[in-house]
Design a protein around this motif. Sequence first.
Motif, PDB file in Angstrom:
ATOM      1  N   ALA A 122    -108.367  75.322  28.017  1.00 43.62           N
ATOM      2  CA  ALA A 122    -108.283  76.738  28.389  1.00 43.62           C
ATOM      3  C   ALA A 122    -108.153  76.883  29.900  1.00 43.62           C
ATOM      4  CB  ALA A 122    -109.511  77.484  27.882  1.00 43.62           C
ATOM      5  N   MET A 123    -108.895  76.066  30.641  1.00 38.92           N
ATOM      6  CA  MET A 123    -108.818  76.127  32.100  1.00 38.92           C
ATOM      7  C   MET A 123    -107.392  75.843  32.566  1.00 38.92           C
ATOM      8  SD  MET A 123    -110.451  76.610  34.849  1.00 38.92           S
ATOM      9  CE  MET A 123    -109.311  76.812  36.164  1.00 38.92           C
ATOM     10  N   LYS A 124    -106.769  74.842  31.991  1.00 43.71           N
ATOM     11  CA  LYS A 124    -105.384  74.506  32.356  1.00 43.71           C
ATOM     12  C   LYS A 124    -104.441  75.669  32.041  1.00 43.71           C
ATOM     13  CE  LYS A 124    -105.965  69.568  31.617  1.00 43.71           C
ATOM     14  NZ  LYS A 124    -105.721  68.462  30.684  1.00 43.71           N
ATOM     15  N   VAL A 125    -104.599  76.240  30.853  1.00 40.85           N
ATOM     16  CA  VAL A 125    -103.735  77.346  30.435  1.00 40.85           C
ATOM     17  C   VAL A 125    -103.951  78.569  31.320  1.00 40.85           C
ATOM     18  CG1 VAL A 125    -103.259  78.983  28.562  1.00 40.85           C
ATOM     19  CG2 VAL A 125    -103.516  76.545  28.055  1.00 40.85           C
ATOM     20  N   TYR A 126    -105.209  78.933  31.565  1.00 43.72           N
ATOM     21  CA  TYR A 126    -105.508  80.117  32.373  1.00 43.72           C
ATOM     22  C   TYR A 126    -105.034  79.930  33.811  1.00 43.72           C
ATOM     23  CZ  TYR A 126    -108.633  81.434  28.495  1.00 43.72           C
ATOM     24  OH  TYR A 126    -109.154  81.752  27.263  1.00 43.72           O
ATOM     25  N   ALA A 127    -105.147  78.703  34.326  1.00 43.26           N
ATOM     26  CA  ALA A 127    -104.688  78.434  35.694  1.00 43.26           C
ATOM     27  C   ALA A 127    -103.163  78.574  35.788  1.00 43.26           C
ATOM     28  CB  ALA A 127    -105.131  77.047  36.145  1.00 43.26           C
ATOM     29  N   LYS A 128    -102.448  78.162  34.723  1.00 48.32           N
ATOM     30  CA  LYS A 128    -100.980  78.245  34.729  1.00 48.32           C
ATOM     31  C   LYS A 128    -100.467  79.649  34.443  1.00 48.32           C
ATOM     32  CE  LYS A 128    -100.320  74.636  31.945  1.00 48.32           C
ATOM     33  NZ  LYS A 128     -99.707  73.724  30.999  1.00 48.32           N
ATOM     34  N   ARG A 129    -101.011  80.278  33.409  1.00 46.45           N
ATOM     35  CA  ARG A 129    -100.454  81.541  32.920  1.00 46.45           C
ATOM     36  C   ARG A 129    -101.251  82.770  33.331  1.00 46.45           C
ATOM     37  NH1 ARG A 129     -98.520  82.078  27.240  1.00 46.45           N
ATOM     38  NH2 ARG A 129     -97.267  83.541  28.386  1.00 46.45           N
ATOM     39  N   THR A 133    -102.779  83.240  25.543  1.00 47.18           N
ATOM     40  CA  THR A 133    -103.212  83.588  24.186  1.00 47.18           C
ATOM     41  C   THR A 133    -104.056  82.449  23.611  1.00 47.18           C
ATOM     42  OG1 THR A 133    -101.302  82.550  23.115  1.00 47.18           O
ATOM     43  CG2 THR A 133    -101.058  84.868  23.815  1.00 47.18           C
ATOM     44  N   ILE A 134    -104.736  82.760  22.530  1.00 50.51           N
ATOM     45  CA  ILE A 134    -105.490  81.725  21.806  1.00 50.51           C
ATOM     46  C   ILE A 134    -104.531  80.622  21.358  1.00 50.51           C
ATOM     47  CG2 ILE A 134    -106.622  81.278  19.585  1.00 50.51           C
ATOM     48  CD1 ILE A 134    -108.635  82.255  21.478  1.00 50.51           C
ATOM     49  N   ALA A 135    -103.327  81.010  20.937  1.00 52.66           N
ATOM     50  CA  ALA A 135    -102.336  80.019  20.500  1.00 52.66           C
ATOM     51  C   ALA A 135    -101.986  79.067  21.646  1.00 52.66           C
ATOM     52  CB  ALA A 135    -101.083  80.718  19.979  1.00 52.66           C
ATOM     53  N   ASP A 136    -101.875  79.596  22.877  1.00 56.86           N
ATOM     54  CA  ASP A 136    -101.593  78.744  24.042  1.00 56.86           C
ATOM     55  C   ASP A 136    -102.705  77.718  24.243  1.00 56.86           C
ATOM     56  OD1 ASP A 136     -99.267  80.226  24.653  1.00 56.86           O
ATOM     57  OD2 ASP A 136    -100.413  81.617  25.927  1.00 56.86           O
ATOM     58  N   LEU A 192    -109.365  75.986  16.266  1.00 60.01           N
ATOM     59  CA  LEU A 192    -109.980  76.496  17.495  1.00 60.01           C
ATOM     60  C   LEU A 192    -111.007  77.579  17.178  1.00 60.01           C
ATOM     61  CD1 LEU A 192    -108.393  77.026  20.892  1.00 60.01           C
ATOM     62  CD2 LEU A 192    -109.755  78.852  19.950  1.00 60.01           C
ATOM     63  N   TYR A 193    -110.688  78.434  16.205  1.00 66.72           N
ATOM     64  CA  TYR A 193    -111.611  79.517  15.829  1.00 66.72           C
ATOM     65  C   TYR A 193    -112.916  78.985  15.223  1.00 66.72           C
ATOM     66  CZ  TYR A 193    -108.255  83.253  16.753  1.00 66.72           C
ATOM     67  OH  TYR A 193    -107.396  84.144  17.358  1.00 66.72           O
ATOM     68  N   LEU A 194    -112.933  77.741  14.791  1.00 66.09           N
ATOM     69  CA  LEU A 194    -114.191  77.147  14.317  1.00 66.09           C
ATOM     70  C   LEU A 194    -115.169  76.933  15.474  1.00 66.09           C
ATOM     71  CD1 LEU A 194    -112.787  74.434  11.870  1.00 66.09           C
ATOM     72  CD2 LEU A 194    -113.868  76.625  11.256  1.00 66.09           C
ATOM     73  N   TYR A 195    -114.632  76.886  16.686  1.00 64.29           N
ATOM     74  CA  TYR A 195    -115.460  76.603  17.865  1.00 64.29           C
ATOM     75  C   TYR A 195    -115.700  77.835  18.742  1.00 64.29           C
ATOM     76  CZ  TYR A 195    -114.716  71.822  16.451  1.00 64.29           C
ATOM     77  OH  TYR A 195    -114.703  70.658  15.723  1.00 64.29           O
ATOM     78  N   PHE A 196    -114.723  78.719  18.782  1.00 63.87           N
ATOM     79  CA  PHE A 196    -114.843  79.944  19.588  1.00 63.87           C
ATOM     80  C   PHE A 196    -114.216  81.091  18.816  1.00 63.87           C
ATOM     81  CE2 PHE A 196    -114.774  76.510  22.739  1.00 63.87           C
ATOM     82  CZ  PHE A 196    -115.916  76.808  23.463  1.00 63.87           C
ATOM     83  N   LYS A 197    -114.932  82.228  18.749  1.00 62.21           N
ATOM     84  CA  LYS A 197    -114.436  83.319  17.907  1.00 62.21           C
ATOM     85  C   LYS A 197    -113.284  84.090  18.538  1.00 62.21           C
ATOM     86  CE  LYS A 197    -117.846  86.783  19.271  1.00 62.21           C
ATOM     87  NZ  LYS A 197    -118.845  87.734  18.849  1.00 62.21           N
ATOM     88  N   ASN A 198    -113.136  84.023  19.887  1.00 56.28           N
ATOM     89  CA  ASN A 198    -112.019  84.716  20.535  1.00 56.28           C
ATOM     90  C   ASN A 198    -111.876  84.223  21.980  1.00 56.28           C
ATOM     91  OD1 ASN A 198    -114.064  86.087  22.023  1.00 56.28           O
ATOM     92  ND2 ASN A 198    -114.146  87.711  20.483  1.00 56.28           N
TER      93      ASN A 198
END
Length: 197
Positions: free
Chosen positions: A18-25, A31-34, A46-52
């Motif tokens: 998520a850090m990589k994705v948020y830093a890039k985009r 998105t969750i899909a990203d 992924l939803y098994l670990y984080f709800k959103n």
Amino acid sequence: MPKIVDREEMQHAILDSAMKVYAKRGYHAATIADVAKEAGLGKGTLYLYFKNKEAIALAMVERHFKGMEDRFFQTESPETLDAFARSLSETMNIPDEQARFIRVFFEVFGPSFASDTFSAKVADFFDRLGSHYADHIRHLQAIGQIRTDADAAKLGRVFASLIDGMILHKGLFSISSARHDALRREALEMFVRGLVA
């Protein structure tokens, strides 16, 4: 036989992705899909670990502050003013990965500072850090390393603020490591000159 997955390890891997994705985009565009794609997972997994996405962001912040606590509060009282200055310098020298997180932190949680609860949580961290440094200063005063007329409580909070500012500077303004090293050195030399007993 199904593969056994360490839940905590998987959560950390997702947070790293998520850090990589948020830093890039950017947080809001991602998105969750990203995040799932970067982590090599399906969205359902992924939803098994984080709800959103918000739960991921909150976990990132909690992990960030936990890492800071582990790093900042584990130091024992130094026996010399120079050792204290070196310890402060090391604390300000955050890894590039943590520095990149600062922009994400403000993008995600900047508006949250308007919340008294959120601001109080962050302020509490720096209050505790200031108290931690005040204890070091009192110890150094007791052994004759720092002037006894210096107000340990105020000075401890000044050091907490200095560390915060130096870390924010590196993260928000992408300051090179060489320049950041020079800034840290100059700031601490100034304090050491003013504190010598």
